[in-house]
Design a protein around this motif. Sequence first.
Motif, short mmCIF file in Angstrom:
data_model
loop_
_atom_site.label_atom_id
_atom_site.label_comp_id
_atom_site.label_asym_id
_atom_site.label_seq_id
_atom_site.Cartn_x
_atom_site.Cartn_y
_atom_site.Cartn_z
N ARG A 1 0.84 -1.21 0.00
CA ARG A 1 0.00 0.00 0.00
C ARG A 1 0.88 1.26 0.00
N GLU A 2 1.93 1.24 0.80
CA GLU A 2 2.86 2.38 0.87
C GLU A 2 3.50 2.63 -0.50
N MET A 3 3.95 1.55 -1.14
CA MET A 3 4.56 1.68 -2.47
C MET A 3 3.57 2.25 -3.48
N HIS A 4 2.36 1.71 -3.47
CA HIS A 4 1.33 2.15 -4.43
C HIS A 4 1.04 3.63 -4.22
N HIS A 5 0.89 4.02 -2.97
CA HIS A 5 0.62 5.43 -2.65
C HIS A 5 1.78 6.32 -3.10
N ALA A 6 3.00 5.89 -2.84
CA ALA A 6 4.17 6.70 -3.21
C ALA A 6 4.27 6.89 -4.71
N VAL A 7 4.02 5.84 -5.48
CA VAL A 7 4.08 5.97 -6.94
C VAL A 7 2.94 6.85 -7.43
N THR A 8 1.75 6.66 -6.88
CA THR A 8 0.61 7.50 -7.26
C THR A 8 0.91 8.97 -6.98
N ALA A 9 1.47 9.25 -5.81
CA ALA A 9 1.80 10.64 -5.45
C ALA A 9 2.90 11.21 -6.33
N ALA A 10 3.80 10.36 -6.82
CA ALA A 10 4.92 10.83 -7.65
C ALA A 10 4.51 11.11 -9.09
N LEU A 11 3.42 10.52 -9.55
CA LEU A 11 3.04 10.64 -10.97
C LEU A 11 3.05 12.07 -11.51
N PRO A 12 2.43 13.03 -10.82
CA PRO A 12 2.39 14.38 -11.39
C PRO A 12 3.76 15.03 -11.56
N GLY A 13 4.75 14.61 -10.79
CA GLY A 13 6.06 15.24 -10.86
C GLY A 13 7.12 14.43 -11.57
N LEU A 14 6.80 13.22 -12.04
CA LEU A 14 7.83 12.40 -12.69
C LEU A 14 8.48 13.12 -13.86
N HIS A 15 7.69 13.90 -14.59
CA HIS A 15 8.25 14.59 -15.76
C HIS A 15 9.29 15.65 -15.37
N THR A 16 9.33 16.03 -14.11
CA THR A 16 10.31 17.04 -13.67
C THR A 16 11.58 16.42 -13.11
N GLU A 17 11.62 15.10 -12.99
CA GLU A 17 12.77 14.45 -12.36
C GLU A 17 13.98 14.34 -13.27
N GLY A 18 13.78 14.43 -14.57
CA GLY A 18 14.91 14.35 -15.49
C GLY A 18 14.86 13.18 -16.46
N TRP A 19 13.76 12.45 -16.51
CA TRP A 19 13.63 11.35 -17.46
C TRP A 19 13.51 11.90 -18.86
N ASN A 20 14.22 11.29 -19.82
CA ASN A 20 14.06 11.71 -21.21
C ASN A 20 12.70 11.28 -21.76
N THR A 21 12.27 10.09 -21.35
CA THR A 21 10.99 9.56 -21.81
C THR A 21 10.29 8.87 -20.66
N LEU A 22 8.99 9.09 -20.58
CA LEU A 22 8.14 8.40 -19.60
C LEU A 22 7.14 7.55 -20.38
N HIS A 23 7.03 6.29 -20.00
CA HIS A 23 6.04 5.39 -20.58
C HIS A 23 5.09 4.99 -19.45
N PHE A 24 3.81 5.06 -19.72
CA PHE A 24 2.83 4.66 -18.72
C PHE A 24 2.17 3.38 -19.22
N GLY A 25 2.69 2.25 -18.71
CA GLY A 25 2.22 0.96 -19.17
C GLY A 25 0.86 0.59 -18.64
N VAL A 26 0.66 0.75 -17.35
CA VAL A 26 -0.61 0.39 -16.73
C VAL A 26 -0.88 1.43 -15.64
N LEU A 27 -2.07 2.02 -15.71
CA LEU A 27 -2.50 2.96 -14.68
C LEU A 27 -3.95 2.64 -14.31
#
Length: 171
Positions: free
Chosen positions: A138-164
């Motif tokens: 549950r903690e992991m799921h919550h942390a990833v969910t909370a990170a979604l809006p900011g992932l594009h600011t972390e420095g990834w060249n490409t983000l793929h969303f396989g399953v949401l």
Amino acid sequence: MTPTLIATIGPAGAGKTTWRHRHVPPGATVVSLDETRARLAPCGCSANQDVNAAAVEHGFAATAAVLAAGGTVVWDVTSYLRRFRTRLLDLAAEAGARTEAVVLLPPLATVLARNGRRDNTPCPDCGYARRVPEARVREMHHAVTAALPGLHTEGWNTLHFGVLPPDLRHR
């Protein structure tokens, strides 16, 4: 050849290893903490948390070496903590690597059910079981969910969303 880092991001039970088995580019080096823990643990358990810190360091060292040599690394790890993603991105930057994140975040009920099918029998030597405690999932799921809006600011060249989950697909 441009070095490339492909990192999975998702809680236990999200399907990261399944994705990896289907999509790893030929010649890529896979870094899996489960597999590394199994190699390092005296009992051979992939769940042995007593060797987790060593497995993490081994994973980062292997990633740095492969990227420095111009190779591709697939990081098959939850990556739910930003500090781990930051360290990965720093290693990639040092090697001039391209970075891709693959987010796998099925609904919480799905990951809990998948995790619930994992063996929960403790190893007689280390005492750990393959099933991750529900509170941690549950903690992991919550942390990833909370990170979604900011992932594009972390420095990834490409983000793929396989399953949401359906409620996160159209934000």
